[in-house]
Design a protein around this motif. Sequence first.
Motif, PDB file in Angstrom:
ATOM      1  N   SER A   1      12.647  27.182 -89.414  1.00  0.00           N
ATOM      2  CA  SER A   1      12.070  26.481 -88.260  1.00  0.00           C
ATOM      3  C   SER A   1      13.075  25.518 -87.634  1.00  0.00           C
ATOM      4  O   SER A   1      12.945  25.138 -86.475  1.00  0.00           O
ATOM      5  CB  SER A   1      10.808  25.730 -88.689  1.00  0.00           C
ATOM      6  OG  SER A   1      11.173  24.640 -89.515  1.00  0.00           O
ATOM      7  N   GLU A   2      14.095  25.115 -88.422  1.00  0.00           N
ATOM      8  CA  GLU A   2      15.110  24.185 -87.902  1.00  0.00           C
ATOM      9  C   GLU A   2      16.303  24.917 -87.294  1.00  0.00           C
ATOM     10  O   GLU A   2      17.242  24.300 -86.804  1.00  0.00           O
ATOM     11  CB  GLU A   2      15.628  23.286 -89.049  1.00  0.00           C
ATOM     12  CG  GLU A   2      14.569  22.368 -89.648  1.00  0.00           C
ATOM     13  CD  GLU A   2      15.047  21.686 -90.929  1.00  0.00           C
ATOM     14  OE1 GLU A   2      16.241  21.813 -91.257  1.00  0.00           O
ATOM     15  OE2 GLU A   2      14.222  21.047 -91.594  1.00  0.00           O
TER      16      GLU A   2
ATOM     17  N   ALA B   1       9.149  27.955 -99.441  1.00  0.00           N
ATOM     18  CA  ALA B   1       8.848  26.868 -98.498  1.00  0.00           C
ATOM     19  C   ALA B   1      10.124  26.355 -97.851  1.00  0.00           C
ATOM     20  O   ALA B   1      10.155  26.075 -96.638  1.00  0.00           O
ATOM     21  CB  ALA B   1       8.130  25.741 -99.238  1.00  0.00           C
ATOM     22  N   ALA B   2      11.172  26.242 -98.658  1.00  0.00           N
ATOM     23  CA  ALA B   2      12.454  25.768 -98.120  1.00  0.00           C
ATOM     24  C   ALA B   2      12.985  26.746 -97.071  1.00  0.00           C
ATOM     25  O   ALA B   2      13.484  26.341 -96.011  1.00  0.00           O
ATOM     26  CB  ALA B   2      13.457  25.612 -99.256  1.00  0.00           C
TER      27      ALA B   2
ATOM     28  N   TYR C   1      22.795  26.486 -94.824  1.00  0.00           N
ATOM     29  CA  TYR C   1      22.241  25.259 -95.396  1.00  0.00           C
ATOM     30  C   TYR C   1      22.537  25.254 -96.887  1.00  0.00           C
ATOM     31  O   TYR C   1      22.323  26.255 -97.567  1.00  0.00           O
ATOM     32  CB  TYR C   1      20.724  25.191 -95.194  1.00  0.00           C
ATOM     33  CG  TYR C   1      20.306  25.195 -93.743  1.00  0.00           C
ATOM     34  CD1 TYR C   1      20.215  24.004 -93.028  1.00  0.00           C
ATOM     35  CD2 TYR C   1      20.001  26.395 -93.100  1.00  0.00           C
ATOM     36  CE1 TYR C   1      19.835  24.010 -91.695  1.00  0.00           C
ATOM     37  CE2 TYR C   1      19.620  26.406 -91.763  1.00  0.00           C
ATOM     38  CZ  TYR C   1      19.538  25.208 -91.071  1.00  0.00           C
ATOM     39  OH  TYR C   1      19.163  25.217 -89.760  1.00  0.00           O
TER      40      TYR C   1
ATOM     41  N   ARG D   1      16.004  19.713-101.038  1.00  0.00           N
ATOM     42  CA  ARG D   1      16.446  18.880 -99.935  1.00  0.00           C
ATOM     43  C   ARG D   1      17.785  19.432 -99.413  1.00  0.00           C
ATOM     44  O   ARG D   1      18.616  19.898-100.193  1.00  0.00           O
ATOM     45  CB  ARG D   1      16.639  17.440-100.445  1.00  0.00           C
ATOM     46  CG  ARG D   1      16.811  16.369 -99.389  1.00  0.00           C
ATOM     47  CD  ARG D   1      16.849  14.987-100.052  1.00  0.00           C
ATOM     48  NE  ARG D   1      17.839  14.902-101.124  1.00  0.00           N
ATOM     49  CZ  ARG D   1      19.141  14.667-100.922  1.00  0.00           C
ATOM     50  NH1 ARG D   1      19.622  14.490 -99.710  1.00  0.00           N
ATOM     51  NH2 ARG D   1      19.965  14.611-101.965  1.00  0.00           N
ATOM     52  N   THR D   2      17.984  19.384 -98.093  1.00  0.00           N
ATOM     53  CA  THR D   2      19.236  19.889 -97.520  1.00  0.00           C
ATOM     54  C   THR D   2      20.369  18.910 -97.822  1.00  0.00           C
ATOM     55  O   THR D   2      20.274  17.726 -97.510  1.00  0.00           O
ATOM     56  CB  THR D   2      19.099  20.074 -95.995  1.00  0.00           C
ATOM     57  OG1 THR D   2      17.992  20.932 -95.742  1.00  0.00           O
ATOM     58  CG2 THR D   2      20.363  20.673 -95.402  1.00  0.00           C
TER      59      THR D   2
ATOM     60  N   ARG E   1      11.287  28.757 -95.129  1.00  0.00           N
ATOM     61  CA  ARG E   1      10.511  28.659 -93.870  1.00  0.00           C
ATOM     62  C   ARG E   1      10.871  27.371 -93.117  1.00  0.00           C
ATOM     63  O   ARG E   1      10.988  27.366 -91.889  1.00  0.00           O
ATOM     64  CB  ARG E   1       9.012  28.708 -94.179  1.00  0.00           C
ATOM     65  CG  ARG E   1       8.557  30.080 -94.606  1.00  0.00           C
ATOM     66  CD  ARG E   1       7.139  30.092 -95.148  1.00  0.00           C
ATOM     67  NE  ARG E   1       6.961  31.224 -96.038  1.00  0.00           N
ATOM     68  CZ  ARG E   1       6.737  32.475 -95.630  1.00  0.00           C
ATOM     69  NH1 ARG E   1       6.644  32.743 -94.358  1.00  0.00           N
ATOM     70  NH2 ARG E   1       6.621  33.452 -96.508  1.00  0.00           N
ATOM     71  N   ARG E   2      11.035  26.282 -93.885  1.00  0.00           N
ATOM     72  CA  ARG E   2      11.381  25.004 -93.230  1.00  0.00           C
ATOM     73  C   ARG E   2      12.727  25.132 -92.526  1.00  0.00           C
ATOM     74  O   ARG E   2      12.878  24.752 -91.355  1.00  0.00           O
ATOM     75  CB  ARG E   2      11.432  23.888 -94.288  1.00  0.00           C
ATOM     76  CG  ARG E   2      11.964  22.551 -93.760  1.00  0.00           C
ATOM     77  CD  ARG E   2      11.878  21.446 -94.809  1.00  0.00           C
ATOM     78  NE  ARG E   2      12.580  21.742 -96.047  1.00  0.00           N
ATOM     79  CZ  ARG E   2      13.905  21.619 -96.220  1.00  0.00           C
ATOM     80  NH1 ARG E   2      14.662  21.214 -95.230  1.00  0.00           N
ATOM     81  NH2 ARG E   2      14.447  21.900 -97.385  1.00  0.00           N
ATOM     82  N   LEU E   3      13.701  25.711 -93.229  1.00  0.00           N
ATOM     83  CA  LEU E   3      15.040  25.829 -92.646  1.00  0.00           C
ATOM     84  C   LEU E   3      15.049  26.802 -91.465  1.00  0.00           C
ATOM     85  O   LEU E   3      15.761  26.587 -90.478  1.00  0.00           O
ATOM     86  CB  LEU E   3      16.043  26.266 -93.722  1.00  0.00           C
ATOM     87  CG  LEU E   3      16.245  25.242 -94.848  1.00  0.00           C
ATOM     88  CD1 LEU E   3      17.084  25.821 -95.966  1.00  0.00           C
ATOM     89  CD2 LEU E   3      16.888  23.965 -94.310  1.00  0.00           C
TER      90      LEU E   3
END
Lengths: 532, 80
Positions: A71-72, A64-65, A113, A121-122, A67-69
């Motif tokens: 997308s950023e 999940a991390a 990251y 959390r980043t 994919r989130r990163l």
Amino acid sequence: MVRLPQNETKKLLAIHGWSGVLLGLLLYAVICTGVAAVFEDEIKDWSSALPTRTEAEFPLGLDAAMRRLASETDAYFLHDLSIWPAGGGRLNLLFHVHETDARGRPIERGVEYEVDGNTMRTVARREGVLDDIGGERRSSALADFLVDLHVRLHLPNPYGLFLTGVLGLVMMIAAVTGFLVHRHLIKELFTLRRRRDQLLTARDVHVVAGAWNLPFAFILAFTGSFFSFASAFALPAMAMVAFGGDQAKMFETLIGKAVPEDARAATPADLDAVLRDVRGRAGEEPYFISFEHYGRADGVITLFMEPRQGELTPITYLYSGANGAFLQDKPLLGLAPSFGGQVYALIGPLHFGNFAGPLSKTVWFALGFAGAYVTLTGMLLWTQRRAEQRAWRRMGAVVHWVGYGLPLALLACPYGYFIALASGADAISAQAVAFLGTAALALIVVLLLRRHDAIRRAALFAGAAAMLAMPLVRLAAGGLGWPAALRAGIAVVPAVDLALLFAGLVCLVLVRRGFARPQSAALPDADLPETA
Amino acid sequence: MLAGPLSFVTAALIMLGSTVWLPSGRAQIDNLVLPIVLFPLIWTALFLYALLARRLTRAYAVVGVLGGVNAALVAARLWA
């Protein structure tokens, strides 16, 4: 016993001495930092441990991390992804592309990251060329400083690598000629004449430590010069000859292409599921993950594993980056086992001593320490025997400065790092200032004390004080306490603290012995040059 | 001169020339990996030979032939 004609023996003795003294000081710096760098991972964990720790280095939720990163991140950088532990329970995720610089050399540019492994959390975001990103990693800055000094003496690439490669060759020559000139090697392994004159005793200690250390010194020098030269010039030159200068093509051949080219878009595979599967197959945790062609149908996830128990060479597992299917396991190099791949796979474990966990690392640390001792005593003996000449007396002062000042300067780095962390200053600059400041102070002390036994005692005392106080400074700077560390299962924090306290006490005992029996100093007193 | 720069250049030429004549093995990488791994040993052997050789002219000839043959192999590969 090696029998050589007298003339050849004389030549070899001259080569042994000159190869040792010419680049000995730099070699000593490389060995000292290498000794500490054996525990690179432990130093990272000790210096910046988070208060809690997940059981796995790559915990559930990493997918999940990722994919989130992603997308950023600017889509331009979503070509390849590297993931590895950053120390202290953090992870680094680096999305990057391969480019060439103005001179046509391959470089990597991307966004990195740093995430907290507990919460995902980043913690930090860094962007740029890989070399520059590496210089901004604060959590691992202390270990990185040591490793960079060891690998390239903080000089820019490829000059630093080339220099350490040459130092490796010098060490090899010193080891080979040392083996050849000591005609009674077996006897010398056990000869220590304590009741004769001090120069003889010092020579015996150097020979005994050096003789026991010869095979190890050769292995370290050989593997170290391979690592330096391979990156500095061998791989680019090889690419020029065999692949018309196309380094990417060469690496593709060396690593092996498991999936044919297919640039169609595809949803990245579930990384958590891949990790679950590889743990089942290998029975252990990977130490590095590479996701090549992220978000493409020909994406490949490579998981690098430590060698299996009882084996020396590591293995990698390949999964499809598009659907997570297991593709194959393979050696580090090539898609099939080969002699060259096997030889290459042995180089890393032999250099880093990481093939049997903390035990082999401790043995490598001890042997490396002996190597530093042999280098230092060799240089002290060499300059001591020529002390009647002014130039060699000056060289003797430099040897004392580097020999005793360098370990102290290295011990000062954590002080700069911890104090900067506590005060909100830049930890990377602070540790460099602490290193250089202590080195300058050491030079002044050497020039003031001017006698070998006094310099040695002062260095031991300062080293003892630095090591005994370091756990307290770490705690005062907000570091993890022992009860909290043990509750969280982070044994490395109290372990490193205890090792420092033990080493500090040993130094104090040596200082005390030096006062009680000043005549038993490792080398006889040497008058250093008068201060102007 | 022979033990220093010439030995180093010759060792580098042997490393590069080996890509041409060494068998590539099962994984097709042996001719790339082994020369790089063995480079420090090749240089050490050449260095010690150059310093211990009793006849300097013969040492120059041996090192020169080794370097020349491998340079020719490299050149042939580059211009092939």
